[in-house]
Design a protein around this motif. Structure first.
Motif, mmCIF file in Angstrom:
data_model
loop_
_atom_site.group_PDB
_atom_site.id
_atom_site.type_symbol
_atom_site.label_atom_id
_atom_site.label_comp_id
_atom_site.label_asym_id
_atom_site.label_seq_id
_atom_site.Cartn_x
_atom_site.Cartn_y
_atom_site.Cartn_z
ATOM 1 N N GLU A 1 0.811 -1.217 0.000
ATOM 2 C CA GLU A 1 0.000 0.000 0.000
ATOM 3 C C GLU A 1 0.847 1.272 0.000
ATOM 4 N N SER A 2 2.098 1.184 0.465
ATOM 5 C CA SER A 2 2.955 2.371 0.514
ATOM 6 C C SER A 2 4.148 2.265 -0.427
ATOM 7 N N ALA A 3 4.137 1.271 -1.308
ATOM 8 C CA ALA A 3 5.292 1.024 -2.173
ATOM 9 C C ALA A 3 5.442 2.130 -3.208
ATOM 10 N N ASP A 4 6.684 2.453 -3.513
ATOM 11 C CA ASP A 4 7.017 3.432 -4.545
ATOM 12 C C ASP A 4 7.844 2.727 -5.612
ATOM 13 N N LEU A 5 7.450 2.871 -6.862
ATOM 14 C CA LEU A 5 8.103 2.111 -7.931
ATOM 15 C C LEU A 5 9.577 2.449 -8.046
ATOM 16 N N GLU A 6 9.919 3.723 -8.077
ATOM 17 C CA GLU A 6 11.315 4.108 -8.253
ATOM 18 C C GLU A 6 12.179 3.596 -7.098
#
Length: 389
Positions: free
Chosen positions: A350-355
């Motif tokens: 839910e808090s993941a960031d792709l970069e």
């Protein structure tokens, strides 16, 4: 001349019905049935008012019965139009759901067309001649509405047009008098021309929609391997994070294929391309379900593994990938063996960031290559780096 035109129209309709459509094109054609609501409301109002006037003027019990059936058919058509409209435009609409919606819409549409055709034909045979103008105007208005609103689903548009218009045409042709024969003949010719126009419009729209979807697919697909490209990586990642559960984990695997350059130098770039295609095929077999494999560039691949309940699932998939790829490939008449390095990172979905996740996986990959380990991991949610040989 009339029969030849009719047979030509039937052959074109049959040919159009045999054309195969892609899933995306079919879904969009079904959605076109629900784009226009005002014509259906206008037709209902016209039928209610004109039908009531003719029933009151004729005082015929059969005409009253047909009018009642027409009202029920019109209600069913409006219920299908407005009741299914929100559902048909939902994101991710599948072919099976679209087909079910189309049938429910189409059956209601056709029932009303049959009721309208029977009502107009009986009215033409029973009311006075000065009221025939109202009947002709009603069926021509209906046919025009069909051609304007549902021409892209031919089984609905053509069937409805025939059921609504042909009964009155037959009654007019069997009624003595040149005016009646002329009305029947002209109506039949206009009907044939309208059907041919709908077939032509359907073919043009289907081809245009198919081409647009093809271009969109090509823009999101790697030319060499046929796998989704970096654009799809962003789109899919955002979709996953947007609908994630707070307990889910997501892993991103960076895969690096060794020995590609030696293959290119020894056997040529065509052999290297064949090797990458074979690698892509094996990745498709091992990466299934919600997981997605992406070809970034050259010998670099990425796998998204969402909706995990345990971070060890990522290590298990990485081991499966390595065991699947680290085998011989028949390329350029030779058995070529490659090795694979994988670096993966795990984070709360839910808090993941792709970069951030991609950078962590690449960091793990570099660390693993320096340490000569096949698989290395980086837990982005906890920050420490951990290696697995």
């Amino acid at each position: 001349m009339f029969m030849r035109t009719l047979l030509t129209g039937r052959r074109r309709l049959a040919a159009a019905g045999r054309e195969r459509l892609s899933a995306a094109t079919y879904v969009e054609l079904v959605q076109s049935l629900f784009e226009h609501t005002v014509p259906a409301l206008i037709m209902t109002l016209c039928f209610v008012c004109t039908g009531a006037y003719l029933v009151l003027r004729s005082n015929d019990a059969i005409l009253l019965l047909l009018y009642g059936i027409g009202l029920m058919g019109s209600s069913a058509r409006l219920l299908a139009l407005f009741g299914l409209r929100r559902r048909v435009f939902e994101a991710g609409l599948g072919v099976h759901v679209a087909r079910s919606i189309e049938r429910r819409f189409g059956y209601g549409y056709i029932v009303f067309a049959a009721a309208l055709g029977a009502f107009c034909a009986w009215a033409y045979a029973t009311v006075s001649i000065e009221q025939h103008l109202l009947i002709v105007a009603l069926i021509f208005g209906y046919a025009a509405g069909v051609a304007a609103t549902v021409p892209l689903r031919l089984w609905i548009s053509v069937t409805s047009s025939l059921l609504a218009v042909v009964p009155t045409v037959l009654v007019a042709l069997m009624t003595p008098g040149v005016a009646h024969w002329g009305t029947g003949l002209l109506s039949a010719l206009f009907l044939v021309g309208g059907i041919q126009s709908m077939i032509k419009r359907y073919r043009g729209a289907a081809a245009q929609i198919s081409m647009r979807h093809l271009m969109e697919t090509l823009a999101r697909q790697d030319d060499l391997t046929g796998l989704p490209n970096r654009l799809v990586l962003r789109e899919r990642f955002d979709q996953i994070v947007g609908r994630s559960d707070s307990r889910d984990l997501i892993a991103l695997h960076c895969i690096d294929i060794n020995q590609l350059e030696p293959v290119n130098e020894t056997y040529g770039h065509m052999a290297g391309d064949a090797l990458l295609k074979a690698v892509a095929q094996r990745l498709r077999r091992v990466v299934r379900g919600d997981n997605l494999v992406i070809h970034l560039n050259g010998d670099d691949f990425v796998v998204i593994q969402p909706n995990m309940s345990d971070g060890r699932e990522a290590e298990h998939l990485a081991q499966q990938i390595v065991s699947t790829l680290d085998k011989s490939y028949a390329v350029a008449g030779e058995d070529i063996i490659i090795t694979t390095n994988i670096g993966y990172a795990v984070d709360l979905q839910e808090s993941a960031d792709l970069e951030r996740l991609l950078a962590s996986a690449e960091r793990a990959l570099r660390q693993g290559k320096r340490g000569a380990t096949g698989i290395s991991a980086y837990d982005a949610s906890l920050a420490p780096l951990s290696l697995h040989a």
